[in-house]
Design a protein around this motif. Structure first.
Motif, PDB file in Angstrom:
ATOM      1  N   ASN A 173       0.754  -1.225   0.048  1.00 15.99           N
ATOM      2  CA  ASN A 173      -0.152  -0.093   0.025  1.00 15.99           C
ATOM      3  C   ASN A 173       1.011   1.208   0.113  1.00 15.99           C
ATOM      4  O   ASN A 173       0.320   2.288   0.817  1.00 15.99           O
ATOM      5  N   GLY A 174       1.917   1.152  -0.527  1.00  8.50           N
ATOM      6  CA  GLY A 174       2.840   2.368  -0.875  1.00  8.50           C
ATOM      7  C   GLY A 174       3.794   2.581   0.140  1.00  8.50           C
ATOM      8  O   GLY A 174       4.412   3.605   0.257  1.00  8.50           O
ATOM      9  N   ARG A 175       3.958   1.666   1.253  1.00  7.18           N
ATOM     10  CA  ARG A 175       4.907   1.945   2.501  1.00  7.18           C
ATOM     11  C   ARG A 175       5.658   0.599   2.768  1.00  7.18           C
ATOM     12  O   ARG A 175       5.259  -0.330   2.222  1.00  7.18           O
ATOM     13  N   LEU A 176       6.748   1.100   3.282  1.00  5.91           N
ATOM     14  CA  LEU A 176       7.762  -0.129   3.436  1.00  5.91           C
ATOM     15  C   LEU A 176       7.446  -0.342   4.784  1.00  5.91           C
ATOM     16  O   LEU A 176       7.035  -0.094   5.811  1.00  5.91           O
ATOM     17  N   VAL A 177       7.183  -2.133   4.879  1.00  8.90           N
ATOM     18  CA  VAL A 177       6.704  -2.558   6.347  1.00  8.90           C
ATOM     19  C   VAL A 177       7.881  -3.803   6.345  1.00  8.90           C
ATOM     20  O   VAL A 177       8.380  -4.375   5.618  1.00  8.90           O
ATOM     21  N   VAL A 178       8.066  -3.767   7.839  1.00  9.55           N
ATOM     22  CA  VAL A 178       8.935  -4.873   8.445  1.00  9.55           C
ATOM     23  C   VAL A 178       8.161  -5.989   8.929  1.00  9.55           C
ATOM     24  O   VAL A 178       7.242  -5.581   9.901  1.00  9.55           O
ATOM     25  N   LYS A 179       8.264  -7.281   8.288  1.00 10.50           N
ATOM     26  CA  LYS A 179       7.562  -8.180   8.914  1.00 10.50           C
ATOM     27  C   LYS A 179       8.197  -8.941   9.925  1.00 10.50           C
ATOM     28  O   LYS A 179       9.359  -9.348   9.868  1.00 10.50           O
ATOM     29  N   ALA A 180       7.482  -9.233  10.946  1.00 12.60           N
ATOM     30  CA  ALA A 180       8.238 -10.074  12.183  1.00 12.60           C
ATOM     31  C   ALA A 180       8.680 -11.439  11.593  1.00 12.60           C
ATOM     32  O   ALA A 180       8.213 -12.162  10.782  1.00 12.60           O
ATOM     33  N   MET A 181       9.939 -11.971  12.341  1.00  3.44           N
ATOM     34  CA  MET A 181      10.274 -13.094  12.149  1.00  3.44           C
ATOM     35  C   MET A 181       9.468 -14.208  12.718  1.00  3.44           C
ATOM     36  O   MET A 181       8.932 -13.902  13.799  1.00  3.44           O
ATOM     37  N   PRO A 182       9.244 -15.340  12.123  1.00  2.90           N
ATOM     38  CA  PRO A 182       8.181 -16.316  12.663  1.00  2.90           C
ATOM     39  C   PRO A 182       8.723 -17.002  14.012  1.00  2.90           C
ATOM     40  O   PRO A 182      10.003 -17.175  14.276  1.00  2.90           O
ATOM     41  N   ASP A 183       7.914 -17.211  14.868  1.00  4.58           N
ATOM     42  CA  ASP A 183       8.312 -18.012  15.986  1.00  4.58           C
ATOM     43  C   ASP A 183       7.939 -19.454  15.844  1.00  4.58           C
ATOM     44  O   ASP A 183       7.438 -19.895  14.585  1.00  4.58           O
ATOM     45  N   GLY A 184       8.216 -20.175  16.981  1.00  8.84           N
ATOM     46  CA  GLY A 184       7.887 -21.675  16.712  1.00  8.84           C
ATOM     47  C   GLY A 184       6.655 -21.966  16.341  1.00  8.84           C
ATOM     48  O   GLY A 184       6.420 -23.140  15.417  1.00  8.84           O
ATOM     49  N   ASN A 185       5.550 -21.445  16.909  1.00  5.93           N
ATOM     50  CA  ASN A 185       4.286 -21.985  16.782  1.00  5.93           C
ATOM     51  C   ASN A 185       3.933 -21.720  15.242  1.00  5.93           C
ATOM     52  O   ASN A 185       3.199 -22.346  14.473  1.00  5.93           O
ATOM     53  N   HIS A 186       4.210 -20.264  14.754  1.00  4.76           N
ATOM     54  CA  HIS A 186       3.992 -19.992  13.404  1.00  4.76           C
ATOM     55  C   HIS A 186       4.809 -21.122  12.377  1.00  4.76           C
ATOM     56  O   HIS A 186       4.103 -21.454  11.407  1.00  4.76           O
ATOM     57  N   SER A 187       6.051 -21.468  12.743  1.00  5.58           N
ATOM     58  CA  SER A 187       6.638 -22.461  11.853  1.00  5.58           C
ATOM     59  C   SER A 187       6.039 -23.785  11.942  1.00  5.58           C
ATOM     60  O   SER A 187       6.079 -24.339  10.748  1.00  5.58           O
ATOM     61  N   GLU A 188       5.547 -24.158  13.144  1.00  2.00           N
ATOM     62  CA  GLU A 188       4.916 -25.391  13.040  1.00  2.00           C
ATOM     63  C   GLU A 188       3.631 -25.556  12.315  1.00  2.00           C
ATOM     64  O   GLU A 188       3.287 -26.416  11.818  1.00  2.00           O
ATOM     65  N   MET A 189       2.882 -24.258  12.370  1.00  8.10           N
ATOM     66  CA  MET A 189       1.522 -24.317  11.577  1.00  8.10           C
ATOM     67  C   MET A 189       1.854 -24.503  10.181  1.00  8.10           C
ATOM     68  O   MET A 189       1.302 -25.024   9.307  1.00  8.10           O
ATOM     69  N   LEU A 190       2.820 -23.576   9.662  1.00 12.51           N
ATOM     70  CA  LEU A 190       3.219 -23.757   8.361  1.00 12.51           C
ATOM     71  C   LEU A 190       3.872 -25.067   7.919  1.00 12.51           C
ATOM     72  O   LEU A 190       3.229 -25.571   6.795  1.00 12.51           O
ATOM     73  N   MET A 191       4.393 -25.845   8.799  1.00 14.48           N
ATOM     74  CA  MET A 191       4.868 -27.216   8.072  1.00 14.48           C
ATOM     75  C   MET A 191       3.520 -28.192   8.401  1.00 14.48           C
ATOM     76  O   MET A 191       3.370 -28.908   7.584  1.00 14.48           O
ATOM     77  N   TRP A 192       2.516 -27.841   9.310  1.00 10.36           N
ATOM     78  CA  TRP A 192       1.377 -28.821   9.151  1.00 10.36           C
ATOM     79  C   TRP A 192       0.483 -28.642   7.832  1.00 10.36           C
ATOM     80  O   TRP A 192       0.364 -29.360   7.268  1.00 10.36           O
ATOM     81  N   LEU A 193       0.627 -27.007   7.277  1.00 11.45           N
ATOM     82  CA  LEU A 193      -0.092 -26.651   6.127  1.00 11.45           C
ATOM     83  C   LEU A 193       0.849 -27.644   4.901  1.00 11.45           C
ATOM     84  O   LEU A 193      -0.068 -28.277   3.968  1.00 11.45           O
ATOM     85  N   VAL A 194       2.178 -27.424   4.921  1.00 10.67           N
ATOM     86  CA  VAL A 194       3.022 -28.172   3.875  1.00 10.67           C
ATOM     87  C   VAL A 194       2.618 -29.417   4.048  1.00 10.67           C
ATOM     88  O   VAL A 194       2.522 -30.393   2.555  1.00 10.67           O
ATOM     89  N   ARG A 195       2.433 -30.431   4.942  1.00  7.76           N
ATOM     90  CA  ARG A 195       2.366 -31.712   4.988  1.00  7.76           C
ATOM     91  C   ARG A 195       0.906 -31.840   4.348  1.00  7.76           C
ATOM     92  O   ARG A 195       0.927 -33.041   3.559  1.00  7.76           O
ATOM     93  N   GLN A 196      -0.288 -31.267   4.806  1.00  4.30           N
ATOM     94  CA  GLN A 196      -1.519 -31.173   4.181  1.00  4.30           C
ATOM     95  C   GLN A 196      -1.288 -31.248   2.644  1.00  4.30           C
ATOM     96  O   GLN A 196      -2.075 -31.892   1.986  1.00  4.30           O
ATOM     97  N   CYS A 197      -0.869 -30.186   2.257  1.00  2.00           N
ATOM     98  CA  CYS A 197      -0.793 -29.939   0.699  1.00  2.00           C
ATOM     99  C   CYS A 197      -0.225 -31.082  -0.018  1.00  2.00           C
ATOM    100  O   CYS A 197      -0.700 -31.609  -1.007  1.00  2.00           O
ATOM    101  N   MET A 198       1.066 -31.471   0.789  1.00  2.00           N
ATOM    102  CA  MET A 198       2.083 -32.667  -0.085  1.00  2.00           C
ATOM    103  C   MET A 198       1.002 -33.870  -0.010  1.00  2.00           C
ATOM    104  O   MET A 198       1.165 -34.619  -1.221  1.00  2.00           O
ATOM    105  N   GLN A 199       0.246 -34.279   1.013  1.00  2.00           N
ATOM    106  CA  GLN A 199      -0.396 -35.270   0.860  1.00  2.00           C
ATOM    107  C   GLN A 199      -1.662 -35.465  -0.136  1.00  2.00           C
ATOM    108  O   GLN A 199      -1.976 -36.403  -0.707  1.00  2.00           O
TER     109      GLN A 199
END
Length: 192
Positions: free
Chosen positions: A33-59
């Motif tokens: 939206n026309g502005r620079l944004v710094v996105k937070a680094m993922p924490d452990g739960n964020h990473s676990e949720m992403l891997m959960w989704l990766v597994r679902q998609c791959m299967q």
């Protein structure tokens, strides 16, 4: 991007890409939206949720890849630069792409809310607009603040026409062209 925002952008897309290219790996930058944004680094739960989704998609759709941390050219006229937590596309789709890819061929963008002050504006307001304007068919928001998944679909004129929300634990059918049904029970393990 609204005309008023485009007229008052902090910088050009080219200037942003130059800054982002030279940023350290520990910093994730977006131009939304026309502005620079710094996105937070993922924490452990964020990473676990992403891997959960990766597994679902791959299967369920092994012919597709869920690519984490993919830079996409979002918003109207591809003037924004979003670093999606993940994007779903056919295998080998990003071969030969640079850091920022056009959204053609991307079936779904995924964001998992972060524990930062900007997550409401970025993930719940700006990203649905930017991804809809870029015609990404599905935007999946995994919202850790209220333990829900919101499935945005049917982009038309820069707005997703459908956006139902489901609580963690529900079975969630992602519409075509994704065609995956998510068993979200495991997400309860990562709830606040």
């Amino acid at each position: 991007m609204t005309p008023s925002t485009a007229e008052h952008a902090q910088m050009t897309v080219e200037e942003f890409e130059q800054i982002a290219h030279h940023a350290p790996e520990t910093v994730r930058l977006e131009f939304i939206n026309g502005r620079l944004v710094v996105k937070a680094m993922p924490d452990g739960n964020h990473s676990e949720m992403l891997m959960w989704l990766v597994r679902q998609c791959m299967q369920q759709r092994p012919e597709l890849n869920l690519m984490p941390e993919r830079g996409v050219k979002a918003e109207a006229y591809r003037k924004g630069r979003a670093r999606a937590d993940a994007v779903l596309a056919p295998r080998r789709h990003f071969r030969g792409h640079g850091e920022w890819s056009d959204t053609e061929g991307i079936l779904m963008a995924v964001e998992i809310t972060s524990r930062d002050a900007d997550t409401n504006q970025r993930d719940r307001i700006d990203k649905p607009i930017g991804y809809a304007e870029a015609d990404i068919p599905v935007y999946l928001l995994i919202d850790r603040d209220d333990d829900t998944l919101t499935v945005y679909s049917e982009p038309k004129d820069g707005t997703y026409q459908q956006h139902p929300s489901y609580p963690f634990g529900a079975e969630v059918a992602l519409p075509d062209p994704v065609g995956i049904t998510l068993d979200t029970e495991e997400l309860k393990d990562y709830a606040s």
